[in-house]
Structure formats: structure tokens, C-alpha cells
Design a protein around this motif. Sequence first.
Motif, PDB file in Angstrom:
ATOM      1  N   GLY A  44     -17.169 -11.356  18.966  1.00 48.93           N
ATOM      2  CA  GLY A  44     -17.340 -12.788  18.737  1.00 48.93           C
ATOM      3  C   GLY A  44     -17.408 -13.218  17.290  1.00 48.93           C
ATOM      4  O   GLY A  44     -17.652 -14.390  16.993  1.00 48.93           O
ATOM      5  N   TYR A  45     -17.197 -12.286  16.356  1.00 48.47           N
ATOM      6  CA  TYR A  45     -17.232 -12.641  14.945  1.00 48.47           C
ATOM      7  C   TYR A  45     -15.881 -13.198  14.486  1.00 48.47           C
ATOM      8  O   TYR A  45     -14.832 -12.867  15.050  1.00 48.47           O
ATOM      9  CB  TYR A  45     -17.573 -11.411  14.093  1.00 48.47           C
ATOM     10  N   LYS A  46     -15.919 -14.019  13.427  1.00 50.76           N
ATOM     11  CA  LYS A  46     -14.691 -14.491  12.787  1.00 50.76           C
ATOM     12  C   LYS A  46     -14.347 -13.494  11.678  1.00 50.76           C
ATOM     13  O   LYS A  46     -15.169 -13.254  10.784  1.00 50.76           O
ATOM     14  CB  LYS A  46     -14.895 -15.886  12.210  1.00 50.76           C
ATOM     15  N   VAL A  47     -13.133 -12.931  11.753  1.00 49.38           N
ATOM     16  CA  VAL A  47     -12.787 -11.797  10.891  1.00 49.38           C
ATOM     17  C   VAL A  47     -11.487 -12.072  10.125  1.00 49.38           C
ATOM     18  O   VAL A  47     -10.548 -12.678  10.646  1.00 49.38           O
ATOM     19  CB  VAL A  47     -12.615 -10.513  11.734  1.00 49.38           C
ATOM     20  N   GLY A  48     -11.457 -11.613   8.879  1.00 43.19           N
ATOM     21  CA  GLY A  48     -10.240 -11.648   8.075  1.00 43.19           C
ATOM     22  C   GLY A  48      -9.989 -10.279   7.470  1.00 43.19           C
ATOM     23  O   GLY A  48     -10.917  -9.482   7.308  1.00 43.19           O
ATOM     24  N   ILE A  49      -8.727  -9.999   7.157  1.00 38.88           N
ATOM     25  CA  ILE A  49      -8.374  -8.739   6.491  1.00 38.88           C
ATOM     26  C   ILE A  49      -7.579  -9.058   5.229  1.00 38.88           C
ATOM     27  O   ILE A  49      -6.546  -9.740   5.285  1.00 38.88           O
ATOM     28  CB  ILE A  49      -7.521  -7.815   7.381  1.00 38.88           C
ATOM     29  N   LEU A  50      -8.064  -8.565   4.099  1.00 36.72           N
ATOM     30  CA  LEU A  50      -7.349  -8.647   2.838  1.00 36.72           C
ATOM     31  C   LEU A  50      -6.711  -7.286   2.598  1.00 36.72           C
ATOM     32  O   LEU A  50      -7.414  -6.301   2.367  1.00 36.72           O
ATOM     33  CB  LEU A  50      -8.317  -9.028   1.706  1.00 36.72           C
ATOM     34  N   ASP A  51      -5.388  -7.229   2.690  1.00 31.88           N
ATOM     35  CA  ASP A  51      -4.660  -5.973   2.516  1.00 31.88           C
ATOM     36  C   ASP A  51      -4.434  -5.756   1.025  1.00 31.88           C
ATOM     37  O   ASP A  51      -3.506  -6.311   0.439  1.00 31.88           O
ATOM     38  CB  ASP A  51      -3.328  -6.048   3.272  1.00 31.88           C
ATOM     39  N   ALA A  52      -5.299  -4.951   0.408  1.00 35.36           N
ATOM     40  CA  ALA A  52      -5.242  -4.729  -1.038  1.00 35.36           C
ATOM     41  C   ALA A  52      -4.345  -3.553  -1.415  1.00 35.36           C
ATOM     42  O   ALA A  52      -4.203  -3.241  -2.597  1.00 35.36           O
ATOM     43  CB  ALA A  52      -6.654  -4.497  -1.592  1.00 35.36           C
ATOM     44  N   ASP A  53      -3.736  -2.926  -0.425  1.00 40.08           N
ATOM     45  CA  ASP A  53      -2.822  -1.809  -0.701  1.00 40.08           C
ATOM     46  C   ASP A  53      -1.437  -2.401  -0.981  1.00 40.08           C
ATOM     47  O   ASP A  53      -0.554  -2.420  -0.122  1.00 40.08           O
ATOM     48  CB  ASP A  53      -2.787  -0.854   0.489  1.00 40.08           C
ATOM     49  N   ILE A  54      -1.259  -2.896  -2.201  1.00 41.86           N
ATOM     50  CA  ILE A  54      -0.073  -3.680  -2.557  1.00 41.86           C
ATOM     51  C   ILE A  54       1.214  -2.859  -2.449  1.00 41.86           C
ATOM     52  O   ILE A  54       2.244  -3.351  -1.967  1.00 41.86           O
ATOM     53  CB  ILE A  54      -0.204  -4.256  -3.988  1.00 41.86           C
ATOM     54  N   THR A  55       1.184  -1.607  -2.882  1.00 45.92           N
ATOM     55  CA  THR A  55       2.419  -0.814  -2.868  1.00 45.92           C
ATOM     56  C   THR A  55       2.669  -0.112  -1.536  1.00 45.92           C
ATOM     57  O   THR A  55       3.748   0.415  -1.303  1.00 45.92           O
ATOM     58  CB  THR A  55       2.402   0.248  -3.998  1.00 45.92           C
ATOM     59  N   GLY A  56       1.668  -0.110  -0.654  1.00 40.83           N
ATOM     60  CA  GLY A  56       1.866   0.514   0.659  1.00 40.83           C
ATOM     61  C   GLY A  56       1.197  -0.275   1.760  1.00 40.83           C
ATOM     62  O   GLY A  56       0.393   0.271   2.533  1.00 40.83           O
ATOM     63  N   PRO A  57       1.518  -1.571   1.867  1.00 39.94           N
ATOM     64  CA  PRO A  57       0.828  -2.402   2.869  1.00 39.94           C
ATOM     65  C   PRO A  57       1.265  -2.085   4.293  1.00 39.94           C
ATOM     66  O   PRO A  57       2.459  -2.001   4.569  1.00 39.94           O
ATOM     67  CB  PRO A  57       1.259  -3.828   2.471  1.00 39.94           C
ATOM     68  N   SER A  58       0.308  -1.908   5.191  1.00 39.11           N
ATOM     69  CA  SER A  58       0.675  -1.581   6.572  1.00 39.11           C
ATOM     70  C   SER A  58      -0.035  -2.458   7.594  1.00 39.11           C
ATOM     71  O   SER A  58       0.274  -2.397   8.782  1.00 39.11           O
ATOM     72  CB  SER A  58       0.368  -0.105   6.862  1.00 39.11           C
ATOM     73  N   ILE A  59      -0.983  -3.291   7.155  1.00 44.68           N
ATOM     74  CA  ILE A  59      -1.743  -4.131   8.087  1.00 44.68           C
ATOM     75  C   ILE A  59      -0.831  -5.074   8.893  1.00 44.68           C
ATOM     76  O   ILE A  59      -0.982  -5.184  10.115  1.00 44.68           O
ATOM     77  CB  ILE A  59      -2.840  -4.923   7.338  1.00 44.68           C
ATOM     78  N   PRO A  60       0.145  -5.768   8.267  1.00 39.58           N
ATOM     79  CA  PRO A  60       1.005  -6.655   9.071  1.00 39.58           C
ATOM     80  C   PRO A  60       1.745  -5.930  10.189  1.00 39.58           C
ATOM     81  O   PRO A  60       1.864  -6.459  11.305  1.00 39.58           O
ATOM     82  CB  PRO A  60       1.986  -7.222   8.041  1.00 39.58           C
ATOM     83  N   LYS A  61       2.207  -4.720   9.918  1.00 41.02           N
ATOM     84  CA  LYS A  61       2.929  -3.961  10.940  1.00 41.02           C
ATOM     85  C   LYS A  61       2.016  -3.599  12.106  1.00 41.02           C
ATOM     86  O   LYS A  61       2.384  -3.717  13.279  1.00 41.02           O
ATOM     87  CB  LYS A  61       3.536  -2.686  10.341  1.00 41.02           C
ATOM     88  N   VAL A  62       0.802  -3.165  11.800  1.00 41.86           N
ATOM     89  CA  VAL A  62      -0.141  -2.748  12.836  1.00 41.86           C
ATOM     90  C   VAL A  62      -0.465  -3.899  13.782  1.00 41.86           C
ATOM     91  O   VAL A  62      -0.655  -3.705  14.983  1.00 41.86           O
ATOM     92  CB  VAL A  62      -1.434  -2.197  12.172  1.00 41.86           C
ATOM     93  N   PHE A  63      -0.502  -5.129  13.229  1.00 42.21           N
ATOM     94  CA  PHE A  63      -0.827  -6.301  14.045  1.00 42.21           C
ATOM     95  C   PHE A  63       0.412  -7.031  14.576  1.00 42.21           C
ATOM     96  O   PHE A  63       0.288  -8.048  15.248  1.00 42.21           O
ATOM     97  CB  PHE A  63      -1.696  -7.275  13.247  1.00 42.21           C
ATOM     98  N   GLY A  64       1.601  -6.528  14.224  1.00 43.57           N
ATOM     99  CA  GLY A  64       2.825  -7.139  14.737  1.00 43.57           C
ATOM    100  C   GLY A  64       3.133  -8.497  14.151  1.00 43.57           C
ATOM    101  O   GLY A  64       3.736  -9.345  14.806  1.00 43.57           O
ATOM    102  N   ILE A  65       2.716  -8.732  12.897  1.00 43.65           N
ATOM    103  CA  ILE A  65       2.959 -10.034  12.265  1.00 43.65           C
ATOM    104  C   ILE A  65       3.879  -9.902  11.055  1.00 43.65           C
ATOM    105  O   ILE A  65       3.941 -10.791  10.204  1.00 43.65           O
ATOM    106  CB  ILE A  65       1.635 -10.720  11.843  1.00 43.65           C
ATOM    107  N   GLY A  66       4.604  -8.788  10.975  1.00 40.09           N
ATOM    108  CA  GLY A  66       5.462  -8.523   9.815  1.00 40.09           C
ATOM    109  C   GLY A  66       6.574  -9.532   9.609  1.00 40.09           C
ATOM    110  O   GLY A  66       7.078  -9.696   8.499  1.00 40.09           O
TER     111      GLY A  66
END
Length: 264
Positions: A44-66
Amino acid sequence: MHIEKEKPQEGTDIKKVVAIMSGKGGVGKSSVTSLMAVSLQNKGYKVGILDADITGPSIPKVFGIGEKRAVAIDNVIQPVETTTGIKVISINLMMDQEDSPVVWRGPLIASMVKQFYTDVAWGELDYLLIDLPPGTGDVPLTIMQSLPVDGIVVVSCPQDLVQLIVKKSVNMARMMATPIYGLVENMSYFQCPDCDKKHYIFGESNIEEVAKEMDMEVLEKLPINQDFVTLCDEGRVEIFGKTYFGLCEQLAEKLEERIGGMEK
């Protein structure tokens, strides 16, 4: 030397900033970050993710928002929301092609990461999780110095070399006076679905001894799970969070307890 902490956009209210760190690559730090986000969101928490891995970002792919793109309105960047409403910002969400390389020098990367905090309309969040690049270089240093990080979760896996590198991460955090919430050991074991026996693919870990030696807590030992790997590859990590909520819930509860305990 005191460095002034960066401030977020007006109208942004972030209660806790938690950085997820690993001393080396290949331990599944982004996967653990995603799992933490899903588990906290499930509670029930409101959550955000800041992907600070600039040269190897993978968070968008994992969530299917690429395929989505972050847009700026009046010079304020709007984060992209996942299916369940987790807010995400990543360099991949701002480039024409998600497979384009980021060929930048360290200072430019560090500046971009700070902008992901200061120039993004995060709104109200209970947790902002920062997925750090591996190691103890420019970006982790910039974030610990410049952003109001409440604490760090260190991700490891059961190999002796990794344990040594964990200590480097922990020592850096302590040098920067940043609290450590605990360790998550990823790929800890494989549990056979037929016989239910645990198999230690990378050898049995000594994470409990390392944690005790460094006066830390083990938040969770996550197993190798083929369904999790497949769903991350397919951009459907949130489905895993719903299917295996018991595992996710344990991780979220341990983090809650640890944060609460350190604030007393």
C-alpha cells in the motif's frame, strides 16, 4: 567539508530515500530493487524508482516500460508509471532508442543523476528507491554526498569474492555517514520444485557471519527462481510480485522493521 543536499521539485514529498548498492555487477541489484519496489507497493505504499545506473539501465526493461518516454512539462520531467503505479525515471526513458549507448564522462553522469532527483515531478512518495550502479565510484559518491539518502540496502550473492566487495560497499557507506539498513543475498540457493530440497549452486554462503562481523542485519536470502528471471526478461516483474507475494512481503516487512528500529 559539508555539501548542501539537493532539494526536489516544489510539491514533491518523499518520506524515505533508500539506495540499493552492490560492490560489483552481476549480483542482480536491479532485480532486487524491482522486487523491493513491488513488495512495498503491494503493502500500500507509494513507490518510485530512480535508476541511477546511467550506463547500464535495466529498470525500464524489468517493468516492461522500455517503449515509453518521459516528457518534460515546463522544464519538469514527468516520470513514467508502471502498470501498478510505481513511478520510474531512467536515462532509457529519455533517449530515442533504448539500446543507444551512453558515452559520457563521470561528471556528466553524476550531474544527470542529481537532475533525476531535483527536476522530476515525483509527487508524494513513501519510498524512493535509488538503483545505484555497481562499485564505489562517482555516482554512488555523488548520491551519498548530494541527495538526502536515509539509508542503504547492500545486495550480495554467495561467493567469497563478493563478500569482500560487500565490505568495501559497507565501508564506503560508513565513511559517508550513511546508515545501512541491511544485506540482501540474491541467488542464495535453488529450491527444487520436485523434492523441495535446497541446492547451493554458488556454495553455501557465509553472509550471516559477514553481517555479524560488520554489525548488520540480513534482510533476506532470495532464491534462484526461474519464474522471476523469465518475468523480469519479459518486463512483467509486477506479476511475479503478485504471484509470490509471501516472499515479497517478507522483504518489505524486514525493511520496514529495520527503518523503524533505526529511527528510535
